[in-house]
Design a protein around this motif. Structure first.
Motif, PDB file in Angstrom:
ATOM      1  N   VAL A  42     -23.085   8.061 -18.275  1.00  0.00           N
ATOM      2  CA  VAL A  42     -23.766   8.619 -17.109  1.00  0.00           C
ATOM      3  C   VAL A  42     -23.408  10.095 -17.044  1.00  0.00           C
ATOM      4  O   VAL A  42     -22.257  10.479 -17.199  1.00  0.00           O
ATOM      5  N   GLY A  43     -24.413  10.930 -16.857  1.00  0.00           N
ATOM      6  CA  GLY A  43     -24.218  12.371 -16.841  1.00  0.00           C
ATOM      7  C   GLY A  43     -24.517  13.015 -18.180  1.00  0.00           C
ATOM      8  O   GLY A  43     -24.740  14.212 -18.265  1.00  0.00           O
ATOM      9  N   HIS A  44     -24.508  12.208 -19.231  1.00  0.00           N
ATOM     10  CA  HIS A  44     -24.779  12.714 -20.572  1.00  0.00           C
ATOM     11  C   HIS A  44     -26.070  12.142 -21.170  1.00  0.00           C
ATOM     12  O   HIS A  44     -26.884  12.883 -21.701  1.00  0.00           O
ATOM     13  N   TYR A  45     -26.204  10.818 -21.119  1.00  0.00           N
ATOM     14  CA  TYR A  45     -27.318  10.133 -21.783  1.00  0.00           C
ATOM     15  C   TYR A  45     -27.874   9.028 -20.891  1.00  0.00           C
ATOM     16  O   TYR A  45     -27.226   8.595 -19.956  1.00  0.00           O
ATOM     17  N   GLU A  46     -29.048   8.557 -21.237  1.00  0.00           N
ATOM     18  CA  GLU A  46     -29.682   7.458 -20.512  1.00  0.00           C
ATOM     19  C   GLU A  46     -28.988   6.127 -20.781  1.00  0.00           C
ATOM     20  O   GLU A  46     -29.006   5.230 -19.945  1.00  0.00           O
ATOM     21  N   THR A  47     -28.405   5.984 -21.972  1.00  0.00           N
ATOM     22  CA  THR A  47     -27.747   4.737 -22.359  1.00  0.00           C
ATOM     23  C   THR A  47     -26.365   5.044 -22.924  1.00  0.00           C
ATOM     24  O   THR A  47     -26.090   6.160 -23.360  1.00  0.00           O
ATOM     25  N   SER A  48     -25.517   4.038 -22.938  1.00  0.00           N
ATOM     26  CA  SER A  48     -24.170   4.188 -23.496  1.00  0.00           C
ATOM     27  C   SER A  48     -24.278   4.329 -25.006  1.00  0.00           C
ATOM     28  O   SER A  48     -24.725   3.418 -25.698  1.00  0.00           O
ATOM     29  N   CYS A  58     -19.963  -5.420 -29.925  1.00  0.00           N
ATOM     30  CA  CYS A  58     -18.675  -5.828 -29.348  1.00  0.00           C
ATOM     31  C   CYS A  58     -18.261  -4.962 -28.162  1.00  0.00           C
ATOM     32  O   CYS A  58     -17.121  -5.056 -27.704  1.00  0.00           O
ATOM     33  N   ILE A  59     -19.165  -4.134 -27.643  1.00  0.00           N
ATOM     34  CA  ILE A  59     -18.840  -3.276 -26.507  1.00  0.00           C
ATOM     35  C   ILE A  59     -19.589  -3.805 -25.294  1.00  0.00           C
ATOM     36  O   ILE A  59     -20.822  -3.859 -25.283  1.00  0.00           O
ATOM     37  N   ILE A  60     -18.816  -4.209 -24.298  1.00  0.00           N
ATOM     38  CA  ILE A  60     -19.397  -4.850 -23.106  1.00  0.00           C
ATOM     39  C   ILE A  60     -18.858  -4.194 -21.842  1.00  0.00           C
ATOM     40  O   ILE A  60     -17.890  -3.434 -21.885  1.00  0.00           O
ATOM     41  N   LYS A  61     -19.474  -4.539 -20.707  1.00  0.00           N
ATOM     42  CA  LYS A  61     -18.982  -4.040 -19.425  1.00  0.00           C
ATOM     43  C   LYS A  61     -17.642  -4.685 -19.124  1.00  0.00           C
ATOM     44  O   LYS A  61     -17.442  -5.874 -19.349  1.00  0.00           O
ATOM     45  N   ASP A  62     -16.712  -3.877 -18.624  1.00  0.00           N
ATOM     46  CA  ASP A  62     -15.368  -4.339 -18.313  1.00  0.00           C
ATOM     47  C   ASP A  62     -15.348  -4.913 -16.896  1.00  0.00           C
ATOM     48  O   ASP A  62     -15.458  -4.170 -15.927  1.00  0.00           O
ATOM     49  N   PRO A  63     -15.186  -6.232 -16.765  1.00  0.00           N
ATOM     50  CA  PRO A  63     -15.201  -6.831 -15.421  1.00  0.00           C
ATOM     51  C   PRO A  63     -14.035  -6.378 -14.544  1.00  0.00           C
ATOM     52  O   PRO A  63     -14.090  -6.507 -13.325  1.00  0.00           O
ATOM     53  N   ASP A  64     -12.997  -5.807 -15.145  1.00  0.00           N
ATOM     54  CA  ASP A  64     -11.849  -5.315 -14.376  1.00  0.00           C
ATOM     55  C   ASP A  64     -12.064  -3.908 -13.829  1.00  0.00           C
ATOM     56  O   ASP A  64     -11.210  -3.398 -13.100  1.00  0.00           O
ATOM     57  N   HIS A  65     -13.164  -3.265 -14.214  1.00  0.00           N
ATOM     58  CA  HIS A  65     -13.454  -1.906 -13.749  1.00  0.00           C
ATOM     59  C   HIS A  65     -14.902  -1.829 -13.282  1.00  0.00           C
ATOM     60  O   HIS A  65     -15.733  -1.151 -13.887  1.00  0.00           O
ATOM     61  N   ASP A  66     -15.199  -2.516 -12.190  1.00  0.00           N
ATOM     62  CA  ASP A  66     -16.539  -2.579 -11.625  1.00  0.00           C
ATOM     63  C   ASP A  66     -16.853  -1.275 -10.887  1.00  0.00           C
ATOM     64  O   ASP A  66     -16.173  -0.930  -9.924  1.00  0.00           O
ATOM     65  N   GLU A  67     -17.848  -0.540 -11.395  1.00  0.00           N
ATOM     66  CA  GLU A  67     -18.236   0.736 -10.788  1.00  0.00           C
ATOM     67  C   GLU A  67     -19.751   0.824 -10.698  1.00  0.00           C
ATOM     68  O   GLU A  67     -20.456   0.384 -11.606  1.00  0.00           O
ATOM     69  N   THR A  68     -20.238   1.406  -9.615  1.00  0.00           N
ATOM     70  CA  THR A  68     -21.667   1.636  -9.463  1.00  0.00           C
ATOM     71  C   THR A  68     -22.073   2.867 -10.273  1.00  0.00           C
ATOM     72  O   THR A  68     -21.208   3.642 -10.719  1.00  0.00           O
ATOM     73  N   GLU A  69     -23.362   3.079 -10.418  1.00  0.00           N
ATOM     74  CA  GLU A  69     -23.818   4.273 -11.120  1.00  0.00           C
ATOM     75  C   GLU A  69     -23.385   5.528 -10.372  1.00  0.00           C
ATOM     76  O   GLU A  69     -23.025   6.528 -10.996  1.00  0.00           O
ATOM     77  N   ASP A  70     -23.380   5.485  -9.041  1.00  0.00           N
ATOM     78  CA  ASP A  70     -22.914   6.635  -8.259  1.00  0.00           C
ATOM     79  C   ASP A  70     -21.435   6.917  -8.514  1.00  0.00           C
ATOM     80  O   ASP A  70     -21.019   8.068  -8.612  1.00  0.00           O
ATOM     81  N   GLU A  71     -20.636   5.867  -8.629  1.00  0.00           N
ATOM     82  CA  GLU A  71     -19.210   6.050  -8.921  1.00  0.00           C
ATOM     83  C   GLU A  71     -19.019   6.612 -10.329  1.00  0.00           C
ATOM     84  O   GLU A  71     -18.165   7.472 -10.546  1.00  0.00           O
ATOM     85  N   LEU A  72     -19.819   6.132 -11.284  1.00  0.00           N
ATOM     86  CA  LEU A  72     -19.739   6.657 -12.651  1.00  0.00           C
ATOM     87  C   LEU A  72     -20.127   8.134 -12.681  1.00  0.00           C
ATOM     88  O   LEU A  72     -19.495   8.939 -13.354  1.00  0.00           O
TER      89      LEU A  72
END
Length: 91
Positions: A42-48, A58-72
């Motif tokens: 976020v802030g650089h590209y449309e996608t990771s 093998c790269i997935i969302k980390d359930p221990d670091h839940d952040e909204t797009e605004d937080e990112l």
């Protein structure tokens, strides 16, 4: 939310140079992502970018670091202000 790399990582080295925030590094056994630096691009590209280039998915969302797009976006802006990442020129 930040991303994590699962133990399915094959250490192919393609994700690390794609990260605009320098969040990816070689760990003891596989690559790792620093959650305090990961903005999911976020802030650089449309996608990771690391997800885009990973050949084994093998790269997935980390359930221990839940952040909204605004937080990112806030994390991205903080990293820019601290000089830890370059500001984007994209709109």
């Amino acid at each position: 939310m930040a991303l994590i790399i699962t133990d399915e990582c094959i250490n192919c080295d393609v994700c690390e140079p794609e990260c605009p925030n320098g969040a990816i590094s070689q760990g003891d056994e596989i690559y790792v992502i620093a959650p305090d630096l990961c903005t999911e691009c976020v802030g650089h590209y449309e996608t990771s970018q690391c997800v885009e280039v990973c050949p084994v998915d093998c790269i997935i969302k980390d359930p221990d670091h839940d952040e909204t797009e605004d937080e990112l976006r806030g994390k991205y802006e903080k990293l820019v202000a601290e000089g830890k990442t370059a500001p984007t020129t994209a709109g």
